[in-house]
Scaffold this motif. Structure first.
Motif, PDB file in Angstrom:
ATOM      1  N   LEU A  17      72.344  27.540  91.193  1.00 26.59           N
ATOM      2  CA  LEU A  17      70.985  26.805  91.493  1.00 26.59           C
ATOM      3  C   LEU A  17      71.079  25.621  91.059  1.00 26.59           C
ATOM      4  O   LEU A  17      71.819  24.960  90.166  1.00 26.59           O
ATOM      5  N   PHE A  18      70.014  24.733  91.655  1.00 25.81           N
ATOM      6  CA  PHE A  18      70.120  23.336  91.251  1.00 25.81           C
ATOM      7  C   PHE A  18      70.232  22.960  89.590  1.00 25.81           C
ATOM      8  O   PHE A  18      70.697  22.191  89.336  1.00 25.81           O
ATOM      9  N   GLY A  76      63.881  20.376  93.792  1.00 25.86           N
ATOM     10  CA  GLY A  76      63.006  21.716  93.227  1.00 25.86           C
ATOM     11  C   GLY A  76      63.630  22.755  94.149  1.00 25.86           C
ATOM     12  O   GLY A  76      64.586  22.666  94.810  1.00 25.86           O
ATOM     13  N   CYS A  77      63.044  24.116  93.859  1.00 25.36           N
ATOM     14  CA  CYS A  77      63.657  25.314  94.546  1.00 25.36           C
ATOM     15  C   CYS A  77      62.628  26.026  94.497  1.00 25.36           C
ATOM     16  O   CYS A  77      61.890  26.559  93.473  1.00 25.36           O
ATOM     17  N   LEU A  78      62.473  27.136  95.519  1.00 31.95           N
ATOM     18  CA  LEU A  78      61.505  28.108  95.647  1.00 31.95           C
ATOM     19  C   LEU A  78      61.541  29.189  94.582  1.00 31.95           C
ATOM     20  O   LEU A  78      60.804  30.001  94.145  1.00 31.95           O
ATOM     21  N   GLU A  93      63.766  18.332  89.012  1.00 35.27           N
ATOM     22  CA  GLU A  93      64.538  17.215  88.197  1.00 35.27           C
ATOM     23  C   GLU A  93      65.591  16.527  89.304  1.00 35.27           C
ATOM     24  O   GLU A  93      65.974  17.131  90.101  1.00 35.27           O
ATOM     25  N   ASP A  94      66.041  15.397  88.460  1.00 42.31           N
ATOM     26  CA  ASP A  94      67.054  14.626  89.466  1.00 42.31           C
ATOM     27  C   ASP A  94      68.364  15.380  89.462  1.00 42.31           C
ATOM     28  O   ASP A  94      68.841  15.842  88.317  1.00 42.31           O
ATOM     29  N   PHE A 105      68.619  15.598 104.066  1.00 38.15           N
ATOM     30  CA  PHE A 105      69.405  16.611 104.966  1.00 38.15           C
ATOM     31  C   PHE A 105      71.005  16.995 103.952  1.00 38.15           C
ATOM     32  O   PHE A 105      71.141  18.208 103.791  1.00 38.15           O
ATOM     33  N   ALA A 106      71.603  15.830 103.361  1.00 43.15           N
ATOM     34  CA  ALA A 106      72.764  16.073 102.808  1.00 43.15           C
ATOM     35  C   ALA A 106      72.374  16.833 101.520  1.00 43.15           C
ATOM     36  O   ALA A 106      73.185  17.825 101.142  1.00 43.15           O
ATOM     37  N   THR A 107      71.331  16.357 100.661  1.00 44.86           N
ATOM     38  CA  THR A 107      71.066  17.166  99.592  1.00 44.86           C
ATOM     39  C   THR A 107      70.508  18.648  99.872  1.00 44.86           C
ATOM     40  O   THR A 107      71.095  19.680  99.379  1.00 44.86           O
ATOM     41  N   CYS A 108      69.854  18.691 101.000  1.00 44.16           N
ATOM     42  CA  CYS A 108      69.440  20.184 101.156  1.00 44.16           C
ATOM     43  C   CYS A 108      70.590  21.015 101.683  1.00 44.16           C
ATOM     44  O   CYS A 108      70.574  22.243 100.969  1.00 44.16           O
TER      45      CYS A 108
END
Ligand code: CO
Length: 172
Positions: A145-146, A93-95, A102-103, A130-133
């Motif tokens: 954006l994701f 997700g994202c602020l 979503e995956d 942590f890697a994802t972030c």
């Protein structure tokens, strides 16, 4: 410290490629403290400067915001220097994209170099969340954006939802 209003999609600023930071001073530290407070106030685990409208190559991360393992990270000019072929999937997700998850498939492990808030060079190896972030925040710094990793259809659903929440004025 201060909580600063978030920039939310669709907003052209989120597509900007942010500019490198060349001086690490008290003013930058204060700015990044505001980023951390803004991230905590919105219950996020990461925030890039462009999400509060400032196109600087800085981001903050805290995987346990204000929890027992809280460890706010100040990432200045972060660069991915290595990443694994192996990928992992995380429901992101994202602020800046409220109420949409979503995956996303990304490198499972990576190495990032950055400068910390004291001006010291750091090198970190990360996996898991942590890697994802790290990849999510470095994407923001590069104007991504994701949802840009998703299909056109899913991206347009997310953008429509965010636009509607903005119109209703209850996206905070
Ligand atoms: Co985000």
């Amino acid at each position: 410290m201060a909580v600063i209003p978030l920039v939310k999609a669709p907003d052209p600023r989120l597509k900007l490629v942010s500019k490198p930071v060349d001086s690490i001073d008290k003013e930058l530290k204060r700015f990044m403290d505001d980023m951390i407070e803004t991230m905590y106030a919105n219950k996020g685990i990461g925030l890039a400067a462009i999400q509060i409208g400032v196109p600087k190559r800085v981001a903050v991360i805290d995987l346990d915001p204000q929890g027992p393992n809280s460890k706010p990270l100040y990432l200045i000019n972060p660069v991915i220097v290595e990443k694994s072929e192996e990928r992992s999937t995380y429901n992101e997700g994202c602020l800046s994209v409220p109420e949409f998850w979503e995956d996303v498939h990304r490198a499972a492990r990576l190495t990032v170099e950055y400068t910390n808030e004291r001006g010291e060079k750091e090198r970190v190896e990360a996996d898991g969340l942590f890697a994802t972030c790290l990849q999510h925040e470095i994407d923001h710094i590069n104007g991504l954006l994701f949802i840009d990793h998703l299909s056109k259809l899913k991206r347009s659903i997310a953008l429509r939802k965010s636009a509607k929440l903005k119109r209703l004025g209850d996206d905070d």
